[in-house]
Every structure is written in C-alpha cells, then in structure tokens.
Scaffold this motif. Structure first.
Motif, PDB file in Angstrom:
ATOM      1  N   LEU A  49       0.860  -1.181   0.000  1.00 25.29           N
ATOM      2  CA  LEU A  49       0.000   0.000   0.000  1.00 25.29           C
ATOM      3  C   LEU A  49       0.895   1.228   0.000  1.00 25.29           C
ATOM      4  N   ARG A  50       0.830   2.020  -1.061  1.00 32.52           N
ATOM      5  CA  ARG A  50       1.655   3.223  -1.189  1.00 32.52           C
ATOM      6  C   ARG A  50       0.825   4.412  -0.713  1.00 32.52           C
ATOM      7  N   LEU A  51       1.230   4.957   0.425  1.00 30.46           N
ATOM      8  CA  LEU A  51       0.408   5.960   1.108  1.00 30.46           C
ATOM      9  C   LEU A  51       1.187   7.245   1.328  1.00 30.46           C
ATOM     10  N   GLY A  52       0.588   8.360   0.945  1.00 28.06           N
ATOM     11  CA  GLY A  52       1.144   9.667   1.276  1.00 28.06           C
ATOM     12  C   GLY A  52       0.633  10.080   2.641  1.00 28.06           C
ATOM     13  N   GLY A  53       1.533  10.432   3.543  1.00 23.72           N
ATOM     14  CA  GLY A  53       1.148  10.655   4.929  1.00 23.72           C
ATOM     15  C   GLY A  53       1.210  12.101   5.361  1.00 23.72           C
ATOM     16  N   VAL A  54       0.617  12.338   6.535  1.00 20.02           N
ATOM     17  CA  VAL A  54       0.710  13.625   7.216  1.00 20.02           C
ATOM     18  C   VAL A  54       1.129  13.361   8.656  1.00 20.02           C
ATOM     19  N   HIS A  55       1.647  14.379   9.315  1.00 18.95           N
ATOM     20  CA  HIS A  55       2.018  14.260  10.713  1.00 18.95           C
ATOM     21  C   HIS A  55       0.795  14.462  11.606  1.00 18.95           C
ATOM     22  N   GLY A  56       0.771  13.711  12.730  1.00 19.24           N
ATOM     23  CA  GLY A  56      -0.129  13.880  13.855  1.00 19.24           C
ATOM     24  C   GLY A  56      -1.548  14.305  13.513  1.00 19.24           C
ATOM     25  N   PRO A  57      -2.260  14.862  14.505  1.00 12.49           N
ATOM     26  CA  PRO A  57      -1.743  15.056  15.861  1.00 12.49           C
ATOM     27  C   PRO A  57      -1.703  13.758  16.661  1.00 12.49           C
ATOM     28  N   GLY A  58      -0.875  13.773  17.690  1.00 10.32           N
ATOM     29  CA  GLY A  58      -0.749  12.609  18.541  1.00 10.32           C
ATOM     30  C   GLY A  58      -0.226  11.404  17.783  1.00 10.32           C
ATOM     31  N   ASP A  59      -0.746  10.238  18.156  1.00 12.87           N
ATOM     32  CA  ASP A  59      -0.264   8.995  17.563  1.00 12.87           C
ATOM     33  C   ASP A  59      -1.278   8.418  16.587  1.00 12.87           C
ATOM     34  N   ARG A  60      -2.100   9.264  15.994  1.00 13.66           N
ATOM     35  CA  ARG A  60      -3.193   8.781  15.144  1.00 13.66           C
ATOM     36  C   ARG A  60      -2.681   7.931  13.987  1.00 13.66           C
ATOM     37  N   LEU A  61      -1.665   8.417  13.266  1.00 16.16           N
ATOM     38  CA  LEU A  61      -1.137   7.645  12.139  1.00 16.16           C
ATOM     39  C   LEU A  61      -0.512   6.340  12.620  1.00 16.16           C
ATOM     40  N   ASP A  62       0.162   6.372  13.770  1.00 19.54           N
ATOM     41  CA  ASP A  62       0.744   5.140  14.309  1.00 19.54           C
ATOM     42  C   ASP A  62      -0.343   4.112  14.595  1.00 19.54           C
ATOM     43  N   ARG A  63      -1.484   4.564  15.122  1.00 18.39           N
ATOM     44  CA  ARG A  63      -2.571   3.632  15.433  1.00 18.39           C
ATOM     45  C   ARG A  63      -3.193   3.069  14.156  1.00 18.39           C
ATOM     46  N   ILE A  64      -3.288   3.892  13.130  1.00 16.55           N
ATOM     47  CA  ILE A  64      -3.820   3.402  11.847  1.00 16.55           C
ATOM     48  C   ILE A  64      -2.908   2.319  11.279  1.00 16.55           C
ATOM     49  N   LEU A  65      -1.594   2.567  11.301  1.00 13.03           N
ATOM     50  CA  LEU A  65      -0.649   1.585  10.769  1.00 13.03           C
ATOM     51  C   LEU A  65      -0.658   0.311  11.615  1.00 13.03           C
ATOM     52  N   ALA A  66      -0.818   0.446  12.937  1.00  9.93           N
ATOM     53  CA  ALA A  66      -0.888  -0.731  13.807  1.00  9.93           C
ATOM     54  C   ALA A  66      -2.133  -1.555  13.494  1.00  9.93           C
ATOM     55  N   GLU A  67      -3.252  -0.894  13.243  1.00 11.42           N
ATOM     56  CA  GLU A  67      -4.483  -1.596  12.887  1.00 11.42           C
ATOM     57  C   GLU A  67      -4.343  -2.304  11.546  1.00 11.42           C
ATOM     58  N   LEU A  68      -3.655  -1.668  10.606  1.00 14.64           N
ATOM     59  CA  LEU A  68      -3.399  -2.309   9.307  1.00 14.64           C
ATOM     60  C   LEU A  68      -2.589  -3.587   9.499  1.00 14.64           C
ATOM     61  N   THR A  69      -1.548  -3.507  10.320  1.00 16.84           N
ATOM     62  CA  THR A  69      -0.698  -4.673  10.563  1.00 16.84           C
ATOM     63  C   THR A  69      -1.474  -5.793  11.221  1.00 16.84           C
TER      64      THR A  69
END
Length: 291
Positions: A93-113
C-alpha cells in the motif's frame, strides 16, 4: 514448457505409471503420454525408461524431478501470494502521509498490521500538491491531505477534524482571552508561510481572516521565538502535530474557527483490495476513539 507438463511428469514419477498418473490427474492416459512426450521433446532427453511391464525414471528424469517439484512449489507460492493480494492481505500500500496530531497515524498503521499482517505500507512524505499529483499519476494508492476541499480527478473522503491554534505575544490583551475567534486577530500582523508552500492551508486561513501581512514565517519554532522576542506584536496560526509548543513569552490559544479537516484522497472508482484494508483500519481506529 508448461506447468501442466511438469505436473504430469511428477505425477507419473510418483505414481510409477501412466495409468495411475492419469487417474490422479483426472485425465485419459493418452493425454498423460502426450504431455510427457512433449516435455521430453522440448528438453531433448527421455524422462522415463518404458517397458511392457513397468515405467521408471531415467537418469535424466531422476535429476530433473527435484527441479520440476521446485518449479511447481514456486508456482503454488506465487498463486497463494496473488490470492492474498486480491484479498488485500498481501502486497504494498503506497500511502502519502501527514504528521499527527498525537499517535493517530501510528494507530492506523498498527491496525493495518493487525488486520493484514502480510500487507506492507510504503509511506511517502511529500508536499500536499505533490501528494495529490502522485495519486493522480498512480504513484500512490492514496494520500492523507489536510485542509483540501477539492481535488480534481480524485475523490476526497473526510476523516477527522482538528482545531487550529493562534500564537501571539504573552503580554498582548488577547492572550488572556478564552478560545479566540480568528476575527479577533484581524488587526494584528500575521506571520504566514507563502501560499506556494501549502496552498490549501494558506487559503483556509486567508479566507477566514483579513489580517495585515507580518514578518516572514520561517518555520514554526523560529517564528514562535520571534513572536515572543520582537518589539512589534504579531501572530501566527498552526495545527497540532506532535503536541503544542510552549515557547517563552508566547501565548498559544485555541481558535473556535476555522477548523482543519484531514481527508483521504483516492482515485475514483472501486477501491483496490489494499485500499479497502486501509479504509477498514481507518474505521476501526475512529471507532475506538468514540465513547
């Protein structure tokens, strides 16, 4: 050379005869003989020693049998990977990302995994205009974008909304106010990055307030330091990325408006399996934040 020829060769070798191999493969015996003959012709060597009483591997057949099994095993693995890709459980999955706020992107990636452990995420950091262009060009499967209202040729899926914050001198009368309406800051010079650096955010702010142009915006940390130390008062506006800064002699106040919406920019049409997994992860992480 075809995979069915290799399967036939292996079946004859393992069953010890053309008739039993035909029964195993669910075909007539003449079809088995024909496939083996074609393979022998292509490879230029007999694979079996045939007599009226038995069929056994030739020397070449014994040497080539492990190779044929290896090719069939590799083909089977490729088929399984392809099936997982179609199901969205494998691939990239080729994804263009943005920063924060908080750990939102980290939680999305953890859910994907957690939901698709075989799916690899290739995260790219690009300016917003380049991010959108990459999705249009097929170089990205999707991109998170902030403050984008329209994206010609793409679909925008709103995900979440965050407040904006104003930073102004600590001794300014408005610094003691509760959450501010951005219009209250209209008379104070605004430090804002040039539009070319982030057109959607620039347009969001300038459409919400008409403020005189202040000194150049040179990066958030540098600009906040200047706001706290310059004799002439000014202000800037930003969104939370990794926690609110607390520079000396600067007050940071939330704004009641405008807010900034983060959306997912995707190509039009049905989503790919990998994109469906991303949408599932986004829904799951938003659900966990609701009471």
């Amino acid at each position: 050379m075809e995979l069915r020829q290799l399967r036939t060769f292996v079946a004859v070798a393992e069953e010890g005869g053309f008739g039993r191999a035909a029964a195993r493969l669910g075909v007539v015996q003449s079809a088995v003989s024909r496939q083996v003959a074609r393979l022998e012709e292509e490879w230029g060597t007999p694979l079996f020693e045939r007599t009226t009483r038995r069929v056994r591997l030739s020397g070449a057949g014994e040497r080539l049998l492990p190779e044929a099994r290896a090719v069939l095993a590799a083909a089977g693995r490729a088929a399984r990977v392809a099936a997982d890709i179609v199901a969205g459980e494998d691939g990239v999955l080729r994804l263009g990302g943005v920063h924060g706020p908080g750990d939102r992107l980290d939680r999305i990636l953890a859910e994907l995994t957690a939901g698709a452990p075989g799916l690899r995420v290739a995260l790219r950091s690009l300016p917003v205009t380049a991010r959108l262009a990459a999705v249009r060009a097929g170089e990205l499967d999707a991109a998170l974008v902030r403050a984008v209202d329209t994206a010609p040729g793409l679909a925008l899926l709103p995900l979440w909304t965050d407040p904006l914050y104003a930073a102004l001198p600590q001794d300014h009368p408005l610094a003691a106010e509760p959450p501010l309406d951005i219009a209250q800051l209209a008379g104070l010079p605004l430090r804002l990055a040039p539009r070319g650096e982030n057109p959607p955010f620039h347009d969001l702010v300038t459409s919400a307030v008409r403020a005189p142009a202040g000194p150049p915006f040179t990066g958030l940390r540098e600009t906040l330091t200047a706001i706290g130390t310059d004799r002439e008062p000014s202000w800037t506006v930003f969104y939370d990325v990794r926690g609110l800064p607390a520079p000396p002699r600067v007050a940071v106040r939330p704004l009641t408006r405008p807010t900034v919406t983060t959306s997912l920019a995707v190509p039009p049409g049905p989503p790919t399996p990998q994109l469906r997994e991303l949408l599932r992860a986004l829904r799951a992480t938003e659900d966990t934040r609701r009471p």
